[in-house]
Design a protein around this motif. Sequence first.
Motif, PDB file in Angstrom:
ATOM      1  N   THR A  25     -31.643  32.228 -66.957  1.00  0.00           N
ATOM      2  CA  THR A  25     -30.282  31.832 -66.583  1.00  0.00           C
ATOM      3  C   THR A  25     -29.252  32.620 -67.375  1.00  0.00           C
ATOM      4  O   THR A  25     -29.587  33.389 -68.285  1.00  0.00           O
ATOM      5  N   GLU A  26     -27.980  32.422 -67.044  1.00  0.00           N
ATOM      6  CA  GLU A  26     -26.896  33.196 -67.659  1.00  0.00           C
ATOM      7  C   GLU A  26     -26.799  32.972 -69.163  1.00  0.00           C
ATOM      8  O   GLU A  26     -26.514  33.898 -69.920  1.00  0.00           O
ATOM      9  N   SER A  27     -26.997  31.741 -69.588  1.00  0.00           N
ATOM     10  CA  SER A  27     -26.788  31.422 -71.002  1.00  0.00           C
ATOM     11  C   SER A  27     -27.984  31.767 -71.878  1.00  0.00           C
ATOM     12  O   SER A  27     -27.887  31.689 -73.106  1.00  0.00           O
ATOM     13  N   ILE A  28     -29.095  32.160 -71.272  1.00  0.00           N
ATOM     14  CA  ILE A  28     -30.306  32.374 -72.048  1.00  0.00           C
ATOM     15  C   ILE A  28     -30.201  33.652 -72.883  1.00  0.00           C
ATOM     16  O   ILE A  28     -29.616  34.656 -72.463  1.00  0.00           O
ATOM     17  N   ALA A  29     -30.710  33.617 -74.086  1.00  0.00           N
ATOM     18  CA  ALA A  29     -30.722  34.804 -74.951  1.00  0.00           C
ATOM     19  C   ALA A  29     -31.908  35.703 -74.572  1.00  0.00           C
ATOM     20  O   ALA A  29     -32.852  35.264 -73.914  1.00  0.00           O
ATOM     21  N   ASN A  30     -31.831  36.955 -74.965  1.00  0.00           N
ATOM     22  CA  ASN A  30     -32.938  37.907 -74.766  1.00  0.00           C
ATOM     23  C   ASN A  30     -33.332  38.069 -73.294  1.00  0.00           C
ATOM     24  O   ASN A  30     -34.513  38.229 -72.974  1.00  0.00           O
ATOM     25  N   SER A  31     -32.352  37.990 -72.392  1.00  0.00           N
ATOM     26  CA  SER A  31     -32.662  38.018 -70.962  1.00  0.00           C
ATOM     27  C   SER A  31     -33.331  39.328 -70.539  1.00  0.00           C
ATOM     28  O   SER A  31     -34.265  39.321 -69.738  1.00  0.00           O
ATOM     29  N   LYS A  32     -32.852  40.475 -71.081  1.00  0.00           N
ATOM     30  CA  LYS A  32     -33.462  41.760 -70.704  1.00  0.00           C
ATOM     31  C   LYS A  32     -34.904  41.835 -71.188  1.00  0.00           C
ATOM     32  O   LYS A  32     -35.806  42.284 -70.467  1.00  0.00           O
ATOM     33  N   GLU A  33     -35.120  41.374 -72.399  1.00  0.00           N
ATOM     34  CA  GLU A  33     -36.476  41.400 -72.952  1.00  0.00           C
ATOM     35  C   GLU A  33     -37.415  40.515 -72.135  1.00  0.00           C
ATOM     36  O   GLU A  33     -38.548  40.910 -71.826  1.00  0.00           O
ATOM     37  N   LEU A  34     -36.938  39.355 -71.722  1.00  0.00           N
ATOM     38  CA  LEU A  34     -37.748  38.454 -70.915  1.00  0.00           C
ATOM     39  C   LEU A  34     -38.042  39.057 -69.548  1.00  0.00           C
ATOM     40  O   LEU A  34     -39.161  38.955 -69.034  1.00  0.00           O
ATOM     41  N   ASN A  35     -37.051  39.696 -68.957  1.00  0.00           N
ATOM     42  CA  ASN A  35     -37.259  40.375 -67.676  1.00  0.00           C
ATOM     43  C   ASN A  35     -38.328  41.456 -67.795  1.00  0.00           C
ATOM     44  O   ASN A  35     -39.209  41.583 -66.940  1.00  0.00           O
ATOM     45  N   ARG A  60     -41.764  33.233 -76.076  1.00  0.00           N
ATOM     46  CA  ARG A  60     -40.518  33.998 -76.170  1.00  0.00           C
ATOM     47  C   ARG A  60     -39.397  33.287 -75.431  1.00  0.00           C
ATOM     48  O   ARG A  60     -38.258  33.261 -75.883  1.00  0.00           O
ATOM     49  N   TYR A  61     -39.737  32.694 -74.284  1.00  0.00           N
ATOM     50  CA  TYR A  61     -38.742  31.951 -73.506  1.00  0.00           C
ATOM     51  C   TYR A  61     -38.255  30.721 -74.293  1.00  0.00           C
ATOM     52  O   TYR A  61     -37.046  30.458 -74.374  1.00  0.00           O
ATOM     53  N   LEU A  62     -39.203  30.003 -74.882  1.00  0.00           N
ATOM     54  CA  LEU A  62     -38.864  28.811 -75.641  1.00  0.00           C
ATOM     55  C   LEU A  62     -37.874  29.124 -76.752  1.00  0.00           C
ATOM     56  O   LEU A  62     -36.934  28.361 -77.009  1.00  0.00           O
ATOM     57  N   ASN A  63     -38.059  30.267 -77.401  1.00  0.00           N
ATOM     58  CA  ASN A  63     -37.199  30.646 -78.511  1.00  0.00           C
ATOM     59  C   ASN A  63     -35.871  31.251 -78.056  1.00  0.00           C
ATOM     60  O   ASN A  63     -35.047  31.631 -78.891  1.00  0.00           O
ATOM     61  N   SER A  64     -35.668  31.320 -76.734  1.00  0.00           N
ATOM     62  CA  SER A  64     -34.447  31.942 -76.210  1.00  0.00           C
ATOM     63  C   SER A  64     -33.522  30.954 -75.515  1.00  0.00           C
ATOM     64  O   SER A  64     -32.430  31.328 -75.082  1.00  0.00           O
ATOM     65  N   VAL A  65     -33.949  29.702 -75.376  1.00  0.00           N
ATOM     66  CA  VAL A  65     -33.151  28.752 -74.597  1.00  0.00           C
ATOM     67  C   VAL A  65     -32.425  27.751 -75.489  1.00  0.00           C
ATOM     68  O   VAL A  65     -32.882  27.422 -76.580  1.00  0.00           O
TER      69      VAL A  65
END
Length: 696
Positions: A586-596, A648-653
């Motif tokens: 989502t928009e507010s999530i950190a590390n979005s490029k890395e997750l993608n 990684r997702y857990l640590n970004s939300v």
Amino acid sequence: MYISNITIENYRSFKSIKVDFHEGINLLIGQNNAGKSNLLRAMAIIFDGSAKKQLTVDDFNNDILLDDLKKAPPKIVIAVSLSQSENENLMGDELVTVSNWLTTLEEPYQAKIQYEFFLPNSERERYLNKVCSLDSREKIWDLIKSDFIRMYINKIWVGNPENQVVVDGENLSKFDFQFLDAIRDVERDMFSGKNTLLKNVIDFFMDYEIKSDNSITVEKQKEQIQMRRDEFSSTAQDLILKLQTRLKRGNKEILSYANEIGASFDKAEPSFEGKITESEIYSILQLIVKQETGMTIPISHNGLGYNNLIFMSLLLAKMQVDSDGKYLGSNAKVFPILAIEEPEAHLHPTMQYQFVDFLKTNIKSNKVKQVFITSHSTHISAATTLDDIICFYKNNGNIQVAYPGKAFTFKDDKGKKIVQNKSKKYVQRFFDATKSNMLFAEKIILVEGIAEQLLLPVFFEYLNKSLEKSHVAVINVGGKYFEHFLYLFDSNNEYTINRKVACITDLDPARRKKSDNENQNKYKTCYPYEYNSSIDEFEYMYNELMNKYGKGKHENILSFVQPEKYGKTLEYQLVLENPLSRIMITESIANSKELNDLMNLFENNETLSKLMNRLSSSDENTRIIESLKRADASWSEDDKKKALLASRYLNSVGKGENALELASALKDNLELKDKVGYQKFVVPLYIADAIEWVCD
């Protein structure tokens, strides 16, 4: 004295039920057609002098069995028990009023009054002869309606009903039962002093500063009030004389017509004179709303909500009038009862809280003895105490009654009485309008936090189910505090609401370093693949708070949690079961490029090593990499890749904001189903199981 319980048999929605009450406010809540209004109407039959005592066939409960209808003519019984109050003056009027009603003489005394609607014994044999050959309840009811209902009589007994002592009408009239039904036109009843209610209130509170002055004797009060009345009479007479003076010339002209038609004869002729009493002046007084600016508006221009509150205040004022022994003498009421249906109909939520406080104040000042309220409002239930609430619900078609305030008291396996005061205080403290919705719902899902609360309604839709049509309430208990709230629903105990309750909780694996001083080293969260990986260095634990509600362990409560080997939290599980879903980012999530990038690598079936290399440099990511390398052999490479993504997702939300955005994104995605652009999404299995179970 207070009404301690009511027992109803064969009246409307009640085949047989007993409901306990307490002093003060009794809030009757529950779903539609659960019997709340019928209970108030049953009380009115006894205590409201204007209520019809002669009932009809439609007032009988329809579930009376065919065999029972053939054995005896149906009968309606409504029995009310009254008990001694804790600090009651036994020399007061209350005990005198019910002295012939007593069933228990020792303290606390008990009294009883019972209404019966029945076919007289003289008609019983004829009834039995006629119904013996009928083969359906419908035919018997038709027979009763055509041949017998007109023969039915009603009686009100007091004391032991077997003695058949008929109630004394004078004693019964001492009860002041005021009933505001849900469909009410309060404006019609309170515009001006012409109305009896307002007229009585004005008359009582006229010269109230004298009537309430305890520093002077009653005789002195009467003397001062009489002086004011004499002064009013003199002033009123002056006004009449002025009117007569102004009419003097016109009067001759008016009466000339009388002379011409012969109305004046025998030396007599018509004229005008008059006298004004205080009570006649009341009729010209009108309720207004006076604003801070000094402007006034008629009460008819006021909102319905405010007018309802004003009307109730007038009604309570009238009840104060009617119970004043100095004012009415032996005609005064001794037991004022206020019954209100659905007060929230015209009240804003804030006003609903004020309304409850208003009632509590009037109870403390003894303007009313007991209050009975029916409501569907979570705001009103949240404004009262748990002890005030009586919950009506249907279970297998039968009306049941639960008492949330009593649900925290039960007996253990050895019969010892246990009181969970800590849990009761916790629930009472945090029982806001949102959480109190659990008392109204047919089925309940309790969740730990805001993320589950926001996402559950969307998960229902992905499973082709409707939260509303399934009558399920999702309640956020704000942490792992399920046990406190579950006392309300534990069907193993008395007084509880027997409802299906699903508890969705996180597995939350944790570990701590082994140490001689266990209090210094608290458990800290760990990843599933770290669990039991270093048993020489760490002690491990899962969240086991809800194990007692595992599958097959409880009749109506069941807990749902992520699988032991792979589970951690909701956010972790979302990606673990949806490793290719970009909706998750989502928009507010950190590390979005890395997750993608990580999802792309997973989709292209790249190695775990490549996914690890894509992780940015940080202490937490180093921990993830090293822990995955140490994971035991039961973890396949695919398991590890999913776990890396989930970690990684857990640590970004961020919990709340991300859940709100994710719920919106999932909702938008669902609208694209069977169209271009739709992305597959899997509801985590443990949540899907909870939804399926609670909806079954």
